[in-house]
Design a protein around this motif. Sequence first.
Motif, PDB file in Angstrom:
ATOM      1  N   GLY A 195      43.054  64.057  95.661  1.00  0.00           N
ATOM      2  CA  GLY A 195      41.948  63.658  94.798  1.00  0.00           C
ATOM      3  C   GLY A 195      41.613  64.740  93.766  1.00  0.00           C
ATOM      4  N   CYS A 196      41.115  64.294  92.644  1.00  0.00           N
ATOM      5  CA  CYS A 196      40.711  65.256  91.635  1.00  0.00           C
ATOM      6  C   CYS A 196      39.458  65.990  92.088  1.00  0.00           C
ATOM      7  CB  CYS A 196      40.436  64.529  90.318  1.00  0.00           C
ATOM      8  SG  CYS A 196      41.962  64.039  89.524  1.00  0.00           S
ATOM      9  N   GLN A 197      39.507  67.311  91.896  1.00  0.00           N
ATOM     10  CA  GLN A 197      38.367  68.086  92.362  1.00  0.00           C
ATOM     11  C   GLN A 197      37.175  67.894  91.433  1.00  0.00           C
ATOM     12  OE1 GLN A 197      41.183  68.966  93.387  1.00  0.00           O
ATOM     13  NE2 GLN A 197      40.735  69.278  95.554  1.00  0.00           N
ATOM     14  N   TRP A 211      36.870  56.942  96.397  1.00  0.00           N
ATOM     15  CA  TRP A 211      37.918  56.627  95.415  1.00  0.00           C
ATOM     16  C   TRP A 211      37.830  55.207  94.886  1.00  0.00           C
ATOM     17  CZ3 TRP A 211      41.207  57.755 100.099  1.00  0.00           C
ATOM     18  CH2 TRP A 211      40.936  59.048 100.544  1.00  0.00           C
ATOM     19  N   SER A 213      35.648  52.962  94.328  1.00  0.00           N
ATOM     20  CA  SER A 213      34.749  52.782  93.193  1.00  0.00           C
ATOM     21  C   SER A 213      34.966  53.954  92.255  1.00  0.00           C
ATOM     22  CB  SER A 213      33.306  52.794  93.694  1.00  0.00           C
ATOM     23  OG  SER A 213      33.086  54.001  94.392  1.00  0.00           O
ATOM     24  N   ARG A 214      35.501  53.693  91.159  1.00  0.00           N
ATOM     25  CA  ARG A 214      35.858  54.794  90.266  1.00  0.00           C
ATOM     26  C   ARG A 214      34.767  55.076  89.228  1.00  0.00           C
ATOM     27  NH1 ARG A 214      37.951  57.851  89.313  1.00  0.00           N
ATOM     28  NH2 ARG A 214      39.518  57.643  87.713  1.00  0.00           N
ATOM     29  N   ARG A 217      33.590  58.546  88.077  1.00  0.00           N
ATOM     30  CA  ARG A 217      34.577  59.614  88.221  1.00  0.00           C
ATOM     31  C   ARG A 217      35.246  59.837  86.877  1.00  0.00           C
ATOM     32  NH1 ARG A 217      38.461  60.077  91.305  1.00  0.00           N
ATOM     33  NH2 ARG A 217      38.340  61.911  92.586  1.00  0.00           N
ATOM     34  N   THR A 218      34.909  60.916  86.340  1.00  0.00           N
ATOM     35  CA  THR A 218      35.406  61.194  84.999  1.00  0.00           C
ATOM     36  C   THR A 218      36.904  61.353  85.036  1.00  0.00           C
ATOM     37  OG1 THR A 218      35.380  63.552  85.222  1.00  0.00           O
ATOM     38  CG2 THR A 218      33.302  62.468  84.645  1.00  0.00           C
ATOM     39  N   SER A 219      37.369  61.477  83.906  1.00  0.00           N
ATOM     40  CA  SER A 219      38.825  61.517  83.819  1.00  0.00           C
ATOM     41  C   SER A 219      39.405  62.777  84.445  1.00  0.00           C
ATOM     42  CB  SER A 219      39.253  61.432  82.363  1.00  0.00           C
ATOM     43  OG  SER A 219      38.654  62.483  81.643  1.00  0.00           O
ATOM     44  N   SER A 220      38.568  63.554  84.987  1.00  0.00           N
ATOM     45  CA  SER A 220      39.104  64.719  85.703  1.00  0.00           C
ATOM     46  C   SER A 220      39.587  65.813  84.791  1.00  0.00           C
ATOM     47  CB  SER A 220      40.249  64.312  86.602  1.00  0.00           C
ATOM     48  OG  SER A 220      41.460  64.447  85.928  1.00  0.00           O
ATOM     49  N   GLY A 222      41.633  68.261  86.575  1.00  0.00           N
ATOM     50  CA  GLY A 222      42.692  68.894  87.394  1.00  0.00           C
ATOM     51  C   GLY A 222      44.082  68.456  87.018  1.00  0.00           C
ATOM     52  N   ARG A 223      44.361  68.320  85.803  1.00  0.00           N
ATOM     53  CA  ARG A 223      45.681  67.885  85.377  1.00  0.00           C
ATOM     54  C   ARG A 223      46.778  68.845  85.754  1.00  0.00           C
ATOM     55  NH1 ARG A 223      44.047  63.947  82.362  1.00  0.00           N
ATOM     56  NH2 ARG A 223      43.354  62.703  84.086  1.00  0.00           N
ATOM     57  N   ALA A 224      47.886  68.370  85.532  1.00  0.00           N
ATOM     58  CA  ALA A 224      49.048  69.215  85.771  1.00  0.00           C
ATOM     59  C   ALA A 224      48.929  70.462  84.937  1.00  0.00           C
ATOM     60  CB  ALA A 224      50.324  68.482  85.399  1.00  0.00           C
TER      61      ALA A 224
END
Lengths: 239, 239, 239, 239
Positions: A195-197, A211, A213-214, A217-220, A222-224
């Motif tokens: 999961g994205c932190q 999870w 319900s999204r 939850r922002t686009s996060s 924690g990308r690669a």
Amino acid sequence: MSGQSKMKARNEQVLKAAERVFASNGFHESTVSEIAKEARVSEGTVYEYFSSKEGLLFSIPEAFVAKVREQNRFHLQLIRGAANRLRAILYLYLYTWQENPDYAVINLLILKGNLNFRKTEGYRLIREGFKEITHIIEEGITSGEFRADLDPYVIRSVLMGAVDHVSTNWLLSDRKHNLVDLVDPIMDLVMTGLGCQAPLAAGSRPPWDRWPSREGRTSSFGRAQEGDTPQAPPQTEND
Amino acid sequence: MSGQSKMKARNEQVLKAAERVFASNGFHESTVSEIAKEARVSEGTVYEYFSSKEGLLFSIPEAFVAKVREQNRFHLQLIRGAANRLRAILYLYLYTWQENPDYAVINLLILKGNLNFRKTEGYRLIREGFKEITHIIEEGITSGEFRADLDPYVIRSVLMGAVDHVSTNWLLSDRKHNLVDLVDPIMDLVMTGLGCQAPLAAGSRPPWDRWPSREGRTSSFGRAQEGDTPQAPPQTEND
Amino acid sequence: MSGQSKMKARNEQVLKAAERVFASNGFHESTVSEIAKEARVSEGTVYEYFSSKEGLLFSIPEAFVAKVREQNRFHLQLIRGAANRLRAILYLYLYTWQENPDYAVINLLILKGNLNFRKTEGYRLIREGFKEITHIIEEGITSGEFRADLDPYVIRSVLMGAVDHVSTNWLLSDRKHNLVDLVDPIMDLVMTGLGCQAPLAAGSRPPWDRWPSREGRTSSFGRAQEGDTPQAPPQTEND
Amino acid sequence: MSGQSKMKARNEQVLKAAERVFASNGFHESTVSEIAKEARVSEGTVYEYFSSKEGLLFSIPEAFVAKVREQNRFHLQLIRGAANRLRAILYLYLYTWQENPDYAVINLLILKGNLNFRKTEGYRLIREGFKEITHIIEEGITSGEFRADLDPYVIRSVLMGAVDHVSTNWLLSDRKHNLVDLVDPIMDLVMTGLGCQAPLAAGSRPPWDRWPSREGRTSSFGRAQEGDTPQAPPQTEND
DNA sequence: CATGAATGAGACTTCATTCAT
DNA sequence: GATGAATGAAGTCTCATTCAT
């Protein structure tokens, strides 16, 4: 002396031949005569050293585990921290399979379906190795290094399941890529989670419950990140 | 009509009998005559419907996957969110093994060691199912629901490895506990990670690099809260 | 000297071991390695002393007869009278079997079915013993001690058949009772006859005596008469 | 119908072939392939009808006894008098061996040394035949036809021992002479006794007569003569 | 279409015998 | 002379597959 060591050599000779033949053709598709030929001994000699074809099969993990066990134990004594030690174990497993693919085939593919194997000493040894993993996990929980709300058995299953899975895939592939390269990705995933932190708000809802319900939850972020723990994904794999 | 449906029934009859017999005794330890007896048909009839003993074995996953696939696809269409869908997949796998243990034995234990199986349609179908899992993971990454720095193959291996592992253990145990109870613990672990959710500072160090040295990492707060995601740890398992 | 006697001892050692092993398990069910182990020598040594497994078997009666023969000859020299001597022979046989049950098994059970044995020296020696019995019977007839109208071969067959029969039964039984106790009953029966010794009036000859047509009961053994060609029921042993 | 009778025929066909082959070569010296060839069937077929080579061997007496028993029982019902019936039994035995020499070899030579045979139904049937003989003897004693001072077991042993003995000799000989010709001489000897029925003077009872204690039994004058014709020990067969 | 008796190739395994040490 | 590891021929038995009925 000579007699003893010669017999030991013969034993090894037959064992190694059997490993190769079984790994290539499977157990039932291999014949004792084939193994004898591969070992450059007569068929009768095979039976001087092993009680039966199946006994020979079961002797392979027995001998192998006995050999590998000590050095692994040694390596692990050098390492502190449960996570580090788990990583080492993963590494040792994958390294062992990679360096001994014939044995890996026997262990991961052939013995799996053999009911009698579960009554043998070799099986007991393998199980013992599993128990040690559980111990390490428990230590990690006790020390606070790991979350305490997960069953150690589940943790071990996820780790060893991953090892089995990628190893099996690798064995059935062209074996070109490096199996041990998967150690860090697997550890990363298992330690940090998929999961994205996100800035975890209300800390107590069961994680998976969030999870679905999204909303919110922002686009996060924690990308690669380039650079970290490169992957060696089996391409041509069975997926 | 009647002929068609009768033949279909016979086919199913033999298939089911083979499933039971193979699962009980293993492939090579089962005989065609045994299967025929279990199916209440003659040996010759078995060969009217299946080309060979091995062809019969390979027909089992083919028929099974064909049957299960559609309903699973239907279930998944109802679910939004990659994590939710992965969870559903895990659930469907474990549920399927639990409800069809004979087939599970064939899939997880018997076919694993069969080299010829990899050339069959049944195998292709199973692989396809795996690909769909990868797709879902990729969607999760794209949508930002999942971290983007992990190879989807690794993620899938960890998930499906865990499924295989706990299922295999369950099959070889007394099968008393509920396999599906393991869905949430596994998902929890894989989504949230094993490490304690400390206030992740510098986000860029490789994760596993942090565990060993625990200094600075507070004792965490994510302790086991009773009540959530109950465990069903296999007791008599091979660990 | 030492070499000679040592070899003789070794020979005996192997012979005795073979006797025990063969008697316990039968010829084909015994292995040379078993015999070697019982004799505390190597398999190779067995072949230093005996040409083959079967040669070893055949050496057992050879050695045994050689050993027993002399003492028996001595005993018989002390005895006068054909009947007395026959009795002594029966006694010696039964005594010998009783005291050497392993050898008895070999002689009465194992060698019986062996076609090659009939070409050996051991067999010749055994037959010689039989001939001597016939001689004694003939002497008894000549001297008037025995009836003259019976074929000595028949007499000997009845005597030795009885010996074989009771010995075989004894061997296959728990061997608790005394074999030699049967000497006198057998001699009694054979000498005196089973029929009641009524003052056999002319007309009252025992019924069985009349069937064959025994007119006059002159010499020679009664011919086969009219053909009744009835069947005989199979059987053999110890009731 | 056809299926049933055909299988019965096949069974017989294999049984007969086995009888011939076993009788010619012995049990261990015969191979299943040989028997199959003799029976004009494949090796596999032998195992369709008989569980093993030894099972096949044991089926021979079973089938044989079953076949012969009834007719023998019929013959015996026609005969009155214990002596007469004993004679008939001897006749039936010798006649059967003579007419079925292959079976005779199996019964008298091959099965004798086989320990497992003693656990089979065939063996039980054979023993039953023996018991019936004992019954007849007991009836003869009860009716006063036979002496009462002899153990029926001894009597039976002498009779059947004689049968075995002469039959075995005959089998191992050229089989030219008529086996059944020996019935009357044997009966004569056993019924009347070997001793001369002379007007036995008081003091001159035959020496052997004194041991058992046969008070009142006169007979004989024939002393032991010259020649001691020494005895030979163990042995068995046809001189 | 169904049957199941017949097939026969081939596997495992044993063990008497040999021979280098 | 003694050893016992090595041999390999040979045997029993199984079982997938076929085919006449």
